[in-house]
Design an enzyme around this catalytic site. Structure first.
Site, PDB file in Angstrom:
ATOM      1  N   GLY A 245       0.820  -1.209   0.000  1.00 54.26           N
ATOM      2  CA  GLY A 245       0.000   0.000   0.000  1.00 54.26           C
ATOM      3  C   GLY A 245       0.848   1.251   0.000  1.00 54.26           C
ATOM      4  O   GLY A 245       2.069   1.203   0.197  1.00 54.26           O
ATOM      5  N   PRO A 247       2.384   4.896   1.285  1.00 56.57           N
ATOM      6  CA  PRO A 247       2.893   5.297   2.603  1.00 56.57           C
ATOM      7  C   PRO A 247       1.790   5.901   3.463  1.00 56.57           C
ATOM      8  O   PRO A 247       0.986   6.701   2.994  1.00 56.57           O
ATOM      9  CB  PRO A 247       3.970   6.338   2.261  1.00 56.57           C
ATOM     10  CG  PRO A 247       4.388   6.026   0.868  1.00 56.57           C
ATOM     11  CD  PRO A 247       3.164   5.512   0.177  1.00 56.57           C
ATOM     12  N   HIS A 469      -5.335  35.324 -11.848  1.00 57.81           N
ATOM     13  CA  HIS A 469      -4.934  33.934 -12.103  1.00 57.81           C
ATOM     14  C   HIS A 469      -5.825  32.970 -11.299  1.00 57.81           C
ATOM     15  O   HIS A 469      -6.376  32.007 -11.860  1.00 57.81           O
ATOM     16  CB  HIS A 469      -3.461  33.745 -11.716  1.00 57.81           C
ATOM     17  CG  HIS A 469      -2.925  32.372 -12.002  1.00 57.81           C
ATOM     18  ND1 HIS A 469      -2.155  32.085 -13.099  1.00 57.81           N
ATOM     19  CD2 HIS A 469      -3.048  31.201 -11.323  1.00 57.81           C
ATOM     20  CE1 HIS A 469      -1.838  30.808 -13.091  1.00 57.81           C
ATOM     21  NE2 HIS A 469      -2.361  30.250 -12.009  1.00 57.81           N
ATOM     22  N   GLU A 470      -5.968  33.227 -10.004  1.00 61.35           N
ATOM     23  CA  GLU A 470      -6.783  32.346  -9.166  1.00 61.35           C
ATOM     24  C   GLU A 470      -8.267  32.474  -9.509  1.00 61.35           C
ATOM     25  O   GLU A 470      -9.006  31.483  -9.463  1.00 61.35           O
ATOM     26  CB  GLU A 470      -6.550  32.676  -7.688  1.00 61.35           C
ATOM     27  CG  GLU A 470      -5.112  32.485  -7.209  1.00 61.35           C
ATOM     28  CD  GLU A 470      -4.622  31.061  -7.404  1.00 61.35           C
ATOM     29  OE1 GLU A 470      -5.459  30.124  -7.411  1.00 61.35           O
ATOM     30  OE2 GLU A 470      -3.404  30.865  -7.576  1.00 61.35           O
TER      31      GLU A 470
END
Length: 672
Positions: A245, A247, A469-470
């Site tokens: 699996g 980490p 941009h955001e």
């Protein structure tokens, strides 16, 4: 009372390991006596040095005047010790030496005389005594060796022996299987033994989620407890189970639960514990480990990070430097398939790189079963939150674990434990008496985006570019059907980012092309907004470009979602391509792949530009609010764009939470 005390002392003595009650060797046992000898000799030598000396002429003049009581000649030291008579010591010239120094109750000479040739001095001395002072006692003495000479001759050997004993203690003192302080025990196993006497309180109740993995591991534990239940039907004990699996998904925690549930000897160690600088040590430790496990069977051996020794043989072995590791692996393979099934010894191992393990290790008869420990889904995350909320002493009653589980998609169990701990730290930092919902949301932001840097210097033009941009990301994601719904947008620098947007991705088992394309379009929305508003672009889209390039390459080369390349995948689940020096496709195909990747990205970039041009007024309005508030939420987008028209089905049905839902703000993805 005395009988009870004696019983308790006997019980403590019985719990001691063999040799634990005996005093251990200490190198200071050798150093301290030698130092005391040196100090004692130095004091004695200083006392001799305090004795005054007579010249050659003064000495024979004193003999001639019958002032000498006795003389001790030490020929090999070239020294004569002179003891004066009582009458002579009464004279003025000898009064300074009347009280001769003493050491340890032994009276030392009043004077000493040094001479050169011993034979000539003795003849001259005998003649002087016989002629002038026949009553003077003359003693000839010869010291075999001085104390200093003796110590100097012995000291190198003592020093070498001390260093050897020190190295022995350092090299094997930490080994659990060794005799402590013996260099010859370096080949002993370093496994830590847990048994019924060991206080292990972790059980399967402490492992939230992982229902499938717990069922398979529980069967192994049950086999060790009740082997007749399975052997009566002809079943054989499995040789090993491999926990695979990502980490932080709980592989080691599951092994701890096995140790707490099995009630049998449990040997725990890491794959790197077999590795040593000496040749043959790894194989020796494997043999010793299995020998101890057989003696205490039924038993379980747990090897964490087994890929340290289980890596495929013959790979990246250009210079033969990995022969020792391969010898260790060969011994492990032999031990796992060498002992009989009636020994009741099972090997548990954990790794997150199962693709690089040797095929011989993975075959049936060694690791008979592979147990996949996946990232928890939303229901399992809720259970994990409930487990990690228990250690927190004060938590607000209104805290909703369902809401927290929905806000942490893709988080592992270790990540959730970190969220709970970080939330407690944030609450304490703010002087709160209980940990609340906002503390958990801040903790998620801290872990995902990094620490806020409100004091970072940013020019107004840069801040405006970041805001648009955001806002571009938020607008495109809101207007595309399959993009992840927005939770929060900020232009406050956080971590390495100048701005960030939080989304709540849908937890899908399979992904279709239109879903990947919508996500790529939303990712390119930031650079597209810069192009639409400023007719220019910047370097701020680096992480966006990296993300969409990986997605486009996966569509073309892994998932076979490109029509021109076709239904072909160049993905190798065995991991063998990592060691290949050539590509699995021709140069002509490589050109086609590069062209198709670029084509996909450019199409989504121009699609994002088109969406933003159609909603330029709303984009500008959103960016202005962002410049003013620095942080905006989903509610702000709904005021500008209205409700999202896309309705999606629920993937899972959540069980009711044990805590009432906080009624201040609905979940960020309530429309889902």
């Amino acid at each position: 009372m005395s009988e009870n005390n004696n019983k308790e002392q006997d019980k403590k003595k019985s719990n001691l390991m063999p040799g634990q009650g005996k005093p251990k060797f200490n190198i200071w046992w050798i150093i301290v006596p030698i130092a005391l000898l040196f100090i004692g000799y130095s004091l004695l030598n200083n006392s001799f040095n305090q004795t005054k000396k007579l010249t050659y002429n003064e000495f024979f003049k004193a003999i001639e005047n019958q002032e000498v009581d006795s003389i001790v000649v030490v020929s090999n030291r070239g020294l004569a010790q002179v003891f004066m008579s009582k009458d002579a010591l009464a004279l003025t010239k000898y009064k300074p030496s009347a009280k001769a120094p003493s050491f340890g109750g032994v009276k030392l000479p009043n004077y000493t005389v040094e001479f050169g040739d011993a034979k000539s001095f003795e003849e001259q001395l005998k003649l002087a005594i016989n002629t002038s002072s026949p009553e003077t006692r003359l003693v000839f003495d010869r010291e075999d060796e001085g104390i200093t000479d003796l110590l100097i001759s012995i000291l190198p050997f003592v020093f070498i022996i001390g260093i050897w004993l020190f190295l022995m203690k350092r090299m094997s003192g930490g080994g659990a299987g060794g005799g402590g302080g013996q260099i010859f025990n370096i080949g002993k196993s370093k496994a830590k033994l847990f048994d019924q006497k060991t206080d292990i309180k972790t059980t399967f109740k402490d492992v939230a989620g992982l229902e499938g993995a717990k069922e398979e591991v529980q069967e192994i534990v049950d086999f060790l407890k009740n082997p007749e239940k399975y052997t009566s039907l002809g079943g054989k004990i499995p040789k090993g189970a491999l926990l695979v699996g990502s980490p932080g998904t709980g592989k080691t925690l599951l092994a701890k639960a096995v140790a707490g549930e099995a009630k049998v000897p449990f040997f725990s160690l890491s794959g790197s514990d077999f590795v040593e600088m000496f040749v043959g040590v790894g194989a020796s430790r494997v043999r010793d480990l299995f020998k101890q496990a057989k003696e205490k069977s039924p038993a379980i051996i747990f090897i964490d990070e087994i890929d340290a020794i289980g890596r495929a043989r013959g790979k990246s072995n250009m210079s033969g430097s990995n022969d020792e590791r391969e010898n260790t692996l060969n011994q492990l393979l032999t031990e796992m398939d060498g002992f009989g099934t009636n020994t009741n010894v099972i090997v548990l191992a954990a790794t997150n790189r199962a693709d690089i393990l040797d095929k011989a290790l993975m075959r049936a008869g060694r690791f008979d079963r592979q147990i996949y420990v996946d990232l928890p889904d939303v229901r399992e995350r809720e259970e994990i939150f409930e487990v990690h909320l228990r250690p927190l002493k004060k938590v607000e009653n209104e805290l909703d674990t369902v809401f927290l589980a929905k806000q942490t998609p893709g988080f592992s169990g270790a990540d959730i434990a970190n969220v709970c701990n970080e939330a407690a730290l944030i609450a304490a930092r703010n002087g709160k008496k209980a940990v609340g919902k906002q503390d958990f949301l801040d903790a998620v932001d801290r872990i995902v985006g990094g620490l806020e840097k409100k004091n970072k210097l940013i020019t107004p033009s840069e801040k405006k570019t970041i805001a648009f941009h955001e806002a571009g990301h938020a607008t495109v994601s809101w207007m595309t059907e399959h993009a992840a719904p927005l939770i929060k947008v900020t232009i406050v620098p956080r971590g390495q980012s100048l701005g960030a947007a939080w989304y709540l991705p849908e937890e899908r088992q399979i992904v279709r092309p239109e879903q990947m394309l919508d996500e790529m379009c939303a990712t390119m929305g930031g650079r597209a907004a810069e192009k639409v508003i400023f007719n220019n672009i910047s370097t701020g889209a680096l992480s966006d470009l990296e993300k969409v390039t990986k997605q486009a390459r996966a569509m073309v080369t892994i998932y076979g979602l490109n029509e021109k390349v076709g239904n072909i995948t160049y993905y190798d689940s065995s991991g063998q391509q990592e060691y290949s020096m050539t590509k699995p496709y021709s140069e002509q195909t490589a050109v086609i792949i590069d062209e198709e990747i670029s084509k996909i990205i450019e199409e989504q970039y121009h699609r994002a530009i088109k969406i933003l041009e159609e909603n330029k007024d709303k984009l500008t309005q959103l960016a202005e609010i962002l410049l003013e508030k620095e942080v905006i939420f989903k509610d702000d987008l709904e005021k500008i764009f209205g409700k999202r028209p896309f309705i999606k089905e629920q993937a899972v049905s959540l069980k009711s939470s044990t805590r009432p839902i906080l009624n201040e703000t609905p979940p960020a993805d309530e429309e889902e």
